[in-house]
Design an enzyme around this catalytic site. Structure first.
Site, PDB file in Angstrom:
ATOM      1  N   TRP A   1      -6.686  -1.019   1.322  1.00 28.80           N
ATOM      2  CA  TRP A   1      -6.434  -1.768   2.562  1.00 28.80           C
ATOM      3  C   TRP A   1      -7.228  -3.056   2.589  1.00 28.80           C
ATOM      4  CZ3 TRP A   1      -2.050  -0.817   4.460  1.00 28.80           C
ATOM      5  CH2 TRP A   1      -1.524   0.486   4.463  1.00 28.80           C
TER       6      TRP A   1
ATOM      7  N   LYS B   1      -3.536   6.996  12.839  1.00 31.78           N
ATOM      8  CA  LYS B   1      -4.301   7.888  11.986  1.00 31.78           C
ATOM      9  C   LYS B   1      -5.073   8.871  12.862  1.00 31.78           C
ATOM     10  CE  LYS B   1      -2.791   5.158   8.788  1.00 31.78           C
ATOM     11  NZ  LYS B   1      -3.386   4.000   8.167  1.00 31.78           N
TER      12      LYS B   1
ATOM     13  N   ASP C   1     -12.200  -2.913   9.642  1.00 29.75           N
ATOM     14  CA  ASP C   1     -10.945  -2.179   9.754  1.00 29.75           C
ATOM     15  C   ASP C   1     -11.320  -0.707   9.842  1.00 29.75           C
ATOM     16  OD1 ASP C   1      -8.576  -0.811   9.487  1.00 29.75           O
ATOM     17  OD2 ASP C   1      -7.954  -1.772   7.622  1.00 29.75           O
TER      18      ASP C   1
HETATM   19  C1  LIG Z   1      -2.927   2.767   7.731  1.00 30.15           C
HETATM   20  C2  LIG Z   1      -3.952   1.735   7.524  1.00 30.15           C
HETATM   21  C3  LIG Z   1      -3.638   0.371   7.605  1.00 30.15           C
HETATM   22  C4  LIG Z   1      -2.222  -0.122   7.855  1.00 30.15           C
HETATM   23  O1  LIG Z   1      -1.800   0.160   9.133  1.00 30.15           O
HETATM   24  P1  LIG Z   1      -0.385  -0.343   9.673  1.00 30.15           P
HETATM   25  O2  LIG Z   1      -0.443   0.068  11.119  1.00 30.15           O
HETATM   26  O3  LIG Z   1       0.673   0.344   8.887  1.00 30.15           O
HETATM   27  O4  LIG Z   1      -0.332  -1.807   9.510  1.00 30.15           O
HETATM   28  C5  LIG Z   1      -4.657  -0.531   7.426  1.00 30.15           C
HETATM   29  N1  LIG Z   1      -5.922  -0.135   7.186  1.00 30.15           N
HETATM   30  C6  LIG Z   1      -6.258   1.158   7.093  1.00 30.15           C
HETATM   31  C7  LIG Z   1      -7.665   1.534   6.814  1.00 30.15           C
HETATM   32  C8  LIG Z   1      -5.287   2.132   7.260  1.00 30.15           C
HETATM   33  O5  LIG Z   1      -5.613   3.429   7.162  1.00 30.15           O
END
Ligand SMILES: *Cc1c(COP(=O)(O)O)cnc(C)c1O
Length: 383
Positions: free
Chosen positions: A122, A217, A193
């Protein structure tokens, strides 16, 4: 009697017997939800109290919905102890929109360089977008070891005048998590993030300039992201960036600059309340998460090398447990036999291979117990 009516009488809100087909769902995201939240949503589906309609059928300006939004915000503030120096915003576009929104606000036109700490897939995607907005340095890159570790303090020499320092607190695909915040100069906003470990433990929010998470998540359904941003950073952006990306528009309009994802915010608010009221807050949640993850890591470590964990032990994720088996054949057999035990969605991401068990807050202990004993059993039969 319907499944939901029976559910009301069960003492454990997380009984796996609530619906005959419901599995223990180890999906990385969208992921398992607290069953009690799903039931509440079900109960209110036709009529949200006082609305004469579903919450998804009323205006986002209706006081009933505005109250739902404010309640979700205040519960998140309470859980994470977020001070008034920070804005809490709800946005669409997932975590992926934030890959662009953050450099558009904090890097474009700043004359500074952004520093990225790269510990997995990511982070890599975030860097690609940031480079479109300005100068980016990769401060640390764990690519050589297929992203199995985090930097040590001495690996990170972030300049004092950086636009911001960016990292991903939990790399969902690799199962690599920072146990604490990386060190960052006081003059530099730390950006995280936290999509896959948001609300898994308490956080020192005042160490961050900005922290964001998509909900699907660990915090709710897909469609909404939470952005927690220090208010003094809101005014830095060039006002000519695309309006939706401009954090200040969302802050100034209480997350209603345009129509927000009302249903997702409503469910997110319920998950936050579940965390506070049923789970007892983030300290309790963290200790449960430690116990749950430790059970699976023990199964790995006691398998005499049958299972090989992907992440180095000092950065093993509480949320995504990643490991490999001796062969692709055994991996396929593991997944197929696990499914017979109602243990679902265990296939690892292709870049790491093997197995990934995502055990977010809502994964009941029973699910982890069942997976741990399945792992022990499978290893002894197949070694
Ligand atoms: C799932 C995830 C993303 C992407 O998320 P989207 O909502 O599909 O854009 C980005 N960073 C992390 C750490 C993730 O687990």
């Amino acid at each position: 009697m319907t499944a939901s009516a029976q559910g009301v009488q069960t003492t454990s809100a997380q009984s796996s017997a609530s619906h005959p087909e419901r599995v223990f769902n180890f999906s990385a995201g969208p992921a398992t939800m607290p069953e009690s939240v799903l039931r509440e949503v079900q109960d209110e589906m036709l009529c949200y109290p006082g609305a004469g309609a579903s919450i998804m059928e009323i205006s986002h300006r209706d006081k009933l919905f505005v109250d739902v939004l404010h309640d979700a915000e205040s519960t998140i503030r309470e859980l994470l102890n977020v001070s008034d120096d920070y804005s809490v915003m709800f946005m669409q576009g997932g975590a992926t929109l934030q890959f662009s929104a953050i450099p558009a606000n904090l890097l474009r036109g700043s004359g500074k360089r952004a520093q990225y700490v790269l510990t997995g897939s990511w982070g890599k995607k975030a860097i690609k977008e940031a480079k479109k907005e300005g100068d980016v340095d990769v401060l640390f890159d764990a690519a050589d070891s297929n992203y199995d570790h985090i930097p040590s303090a001495s690996d990170l020499a972030c300049p004092d005048d950086a636009a911001y320092m960016y990292y991903c607190s939990n790399e969902t695909i690799q199962g690599v998590q920072f146990p604490t915040e990386p060190n960052c100069p006081d003059s530099v906003p730390l950006v995280s993030d936290a999509s896959s470990d948001f609300l898994c433990r308490p956080l020192p929010i005042d160490q961050y300039g900005l922290l964001y998470a998509c909900a699907q998540k660990n915090a709710g359904p897909a469609g909404v992201s939470v952005v927690i941003m220090r208010k003094d950073l809101l005014d830095q952006a060039d006002p000519n960036i695309p309006g939706y990306l401009h954090f200040k528009n969302h802050h100034d309009n209480d997350s209603e600059w345009n129509t927000p994802p009302t249903f997702a915010i409503y469910v997110l608010g319920k998950v936050a309340r579940w965390l506070r009221d049923d789970m007892g807050g983030l300290e309790k949640m963290e200790s449960i998460n430690r116990e749950k993850s430790q059970q699976l890591y023990s199964a790995i470590d006691s398998s005499n090398g049958f299972y090989r964990g992907h992440a180095k032990t000092d950065c093993r994720s509480l949320m995504n447990v990643t490991f490999n088996l001796p062969s692709d054949e055994l991996t396929a057999k593991f997944i197929a036999e696990a499914a017979e035990h109602k243990l679902a969605a265990l296939k690892g991401h292709r870049s790491v291979g093997g197995i990934r068990a995502s055990i977010y807050n809502a994964m009941p202990r029973e699910g982890v117990n069942a997976l741990a004993s399945f792992m022990n059993d499978f290893a002894s039969k197949n070694s």
